[in-house]
Design a protein around this motif. Sequence first.
Motif, PDB file in Angstrom:
ATOM      1  N   ALA A  31       0.825  -1.209   0.000  1.00  0.00           N
ATOM      2  CA  ALA A  31       0.000   0.000   0.000  1.00  0.00           C
ATOM      3  C   ALA A  31       0.858   1.258   0.000  1.00  0.00           C
ATOM      4  O   ALA A  31       0.545   2.240  -0.687  1.00  0.00           O
ATOM      5  CB  ALA A  31      -0.934  -0.015   1.207  1.00  0.00           C
ATOM      6  N   LEU A  32       1.940   1.256   0.762  1.00  0.00           N
ATOM      7  CA  LEU A  32       2.811   2.433   0.838  1.00  0.00           C
ATOM      8  C   LEU A  32       3.426   2.751  -0.524  1.00  0.00           C
ATOM      9  O   LEU A  32       3.416   3.905  -0.978  1.00  0.00           O
ATOM     10  CB  LEU A  32       3.910   2.197   1.869  1.00  0.00           C
ATOM     11  N   VAL A  33       3.958   1.731  -1.191  1.00  0.00           N
ATOM     12  CA  VAL A  33       4.549   1.940  -2.515  1.00  0.00           C
ATOM     13  C   VAL A  33       3.492   2.416  -3.501  1.00  0.00           C
ATOM     14  O   VAL A  33       3.719   3.344  -4.298  1.00  0.00           O
ATOM     15  CB  VAL A  33       5.208   0.649  -3.017  1.00  0.00           C
ATOM     16  N   SER A  34       2.318   1.804  -3.436  1.00  0.00           N
ATOM     17  CA  SER A  34       1.244   2.153  -4.369  1.00  0.00           C
ATOM     18  C   SER A  34       0.729   3.570  -4.148  1.00  0.00           C
ATOM     19  O   SER A  34       0.415   4.285  -5.108  1.00  0.00           O
ATOM     20  CB  SER A  34       0.095   1.149  -4.245  1.00  0.00           C
ATOM     21  N   SER A 168      -5.919   6.941 -12.101  1.00  0.00           N
ATOM     22  CA  SER A 168      -4.958   7.113 -11.005  1.00  0.00           C
ATOM     23  C   SER A 168      -5.652   7.452  -9.694  1.00  0.00           C
ATOM     24  O   SER A 168      -5.206   7.043  -8.614  1.00  0.00           O
ATOM     25  CB  SER A 168      -3.950   8.211 -11.362  1.00  0.00           C
ATOM     26  N   VAL A 169      -6.741   8.205  -9.761  1.00  0.00           N
ATOM     27  CA  VAL A 169      -7.509   8.535  -8.553  1.00  0.00           C
ATOM     28  C   VAL A 169      -8.183   7.287  -8.005  1.00  0.00           C
ATOM     29  O   VAL A 169      -8.191   7.046  -6.785  1.00  0.00           O
ATOM     30  CB  VAL A 169      -8.561   9.621  -8.863  1.00  0.00           C
ATOM     31  N   ILE A 170      -8.750   6.476  -8.892  1.00  0.00           N
ATOM     32  CA  ILE A 170      -9.406   5.239  -8.452  1.00  0.00           C
ATOM     33  C   ILE A 170      -8.400   4.327  -7.765  1.00  0.00           C
ATOM     34  O   ILE A 170      -8.674   3.749  -6.705  1.00  0.00           O
ATOM     35  CB  ILE A 170     -10.040   4.513  -9.662  1.00  0.00           C
ATOM     36  N   ILE A 171      -7.209   4.208  -8.352  1.00  0.00           N
ATOM     37  CA  ILE A 171      -6.178   3.351  -7.777  1.00  0.00           C
ATOM     38  C   ILE A 171      -5.703   3.881  -6.433  1.00  0.00           C
ATOM     39  O   ILE A 171      -5.436   3.122  -5.497  1.00  0.00           O
ATOM     40  CB  ILE A 171      -4.992   3.231  -8.754  1.00  0.00           C
ATOM     41  N   LEU A 172      -5.604   5.212  -6.271  1.00  0.00           N
ATOM     42  CA  LEU A 172      -5.078   5.823  -5.047  1.00  0.00           C
ATOM     43  C   LEU A 172      -5.882   5.436  -3.813  1.00  0.00           C
ATOM     44  O   LEU A 172      -5.312   5.188  -2.747  1.00  0.00           O
ATOM     45  CB  LEU A 172      -5.051   7.345  -5.198  1.00  0.00           C
ATOM     46  N   GLN A 209       1.187  -2.118  -8.752  1.00  0.00           N
ATOM     47  CA  GLN A 209       0.834  -0.917  -9.523  1.00  0.00           C
ATOM     48  C   GLN A 209       0.664  -1.260 -11.000  1.00  0.00           C
ATOM     49  O   GLN A 209      -0.268  -0.779 -11.655  1.00  0.00           O
ATOM     50  CB  GLN A 209       1.909   0.156  -9.342  1.00  0.00           C
ATOM     51  N   VAL A 210       1.535  -2.106 -11.518  1.00  0.00           N
ATOM     52  CA  VAL A 210       1.413  -2.549 -12.908  1.00  0.00           C
ATOM     53  C   VAL A 210       0.074  -3.252 -13.120  1.00  0.00           C
ATOM     54  O   VAL A 210      -0.653  -2.985 -14.084  1.00  0.00           O
ATOM     55  CB  VAL A 210       2.576  -3.489 -13.282  1.00  0.00           C
ATOM     56  N   GLY A 211      -0.259  -4.163 -12.199  1.00  0.00           N
ATOM     57  CA  GLY A 211      -1.519  -4.886 -12.316  1.00  0.00           C
ATOM     58  C   GLY A 211      -2.728  -3.985 -12.189  1.00  0.00           C
ATOM     59  O   GLY A 211      -3.696  -4.106 -12.948  1.00  0.00           O
ATOM     60  N   GLN A 212      -2.695  -3.056 -11.234  1.00  0.00           N
ATOM     61  CA  GLN A 212      -3.830  -2.156 -11.009  1.00  0.00           C
ATOM     62  C   GLN A 212      -4.052  -1.218 -12.191  1.00  0.00           C
ATOM     63  O   GLN A 212      -5.190  -0.993 -12.614  1.00  0.00           O
ATOM     64  CB  GLN A 212      -3.605  -1.334  -9.733  1.00  0.00           C
ATOM     65  N   VAL A 213      -2.974  -0.664 -12.727  1.00  0.00           N
ATOM     66  CA  VAL A 213      -3.101   0.245 -13.862  1.00  0.00           C
ATOM     67  C   VAL A 213      -3.679  -0.493 -15.068  1.00  0.00           C
ATOM     68  O   VAL A 213      -4.600  -0.015 -15.736  1.00  0.00           O
ATOM     69  CB  VAL A 213      -1.736   0.881 -14.222  1.00  0.00           C
TER      70      VAL A 213
END
Length: 274
Positions: A31-34, A168-172, A209-213
């Motif tokens: 979570a911190l990295v993301s 990016s907002v959704i992922i955040l 992050q790669v997977g989420q994007v």
Amino acid sequence: MSALGFALMSACVKLASARGVPVLEIVAARALVSVLLSYLDIRRKGIAPLGHNKPLLLARGATGALALICVYYAVTTLPLAEATLLQYLHPVFTALLAFHFLGERIHRFTLICIALSLTGLATMMVPVWSSTDTPLPLLSLTAGLAGAGGSAIAYILVKTLSKTEDSSVIILYFPMLALPLSLLLLGDDLVIPEPETLGLLLLVGVFTQVGQVGLTKALQGEVANRVVAYSYVQVLFSLALGWLVFAELPSLWTLAGGGLILSGALFNLLARRG
């Protein structure tokens, strides 16, 4: 891209857990990295970081965080292939939720895919009731199923939010809620990782992050049913990584169940193209 990212993430999670890092600490590191990567991307785009539909964004973040904890528990207590197969029952739940909440029609070939997936799960769970094979832990199986259900809810929320919110907002919101939740539940069990282990935790966040994007972008441009069907490629990646990295040889029951699940996904894709 999303499937490969999540498969590599799961392998790093399992490696970090084998080095003594608690599951909740792995969640917190991811979570911190993301959070950092998502925030930097939002700054680059010059958009508002908190978005417009905050209640729905918070719901997506909370659902994803709880599902993530369940998935990581399954990954660290089951062989990688079995844990991945359980998680990738989420298209079954996604199809039903998309039909109810998004009005997406469930086609005949999607129903066949669901039937094959459920049959595959039942086949994979045969050792639980069999005395001839080593049974899989029931709590781990339950956690895997709960993670799949939670992921499906999160995907439906992402699909809804993608109409008005930047990816990016959704992922955040996901890591923004997962970080404090995991640290709260972790308590005093925090382990100071060695440099190599710290590198694994960093890779967990990067591959996530790669997977989420990839997943968020896919859901923005296609119906939810079709997107999650493509994600079954992760099962193949995880089988390969489980063999190459962990020397895990799937049981015949797992191979048979996985074959049924993958057959359902392949039928779904080919039928849609036709």
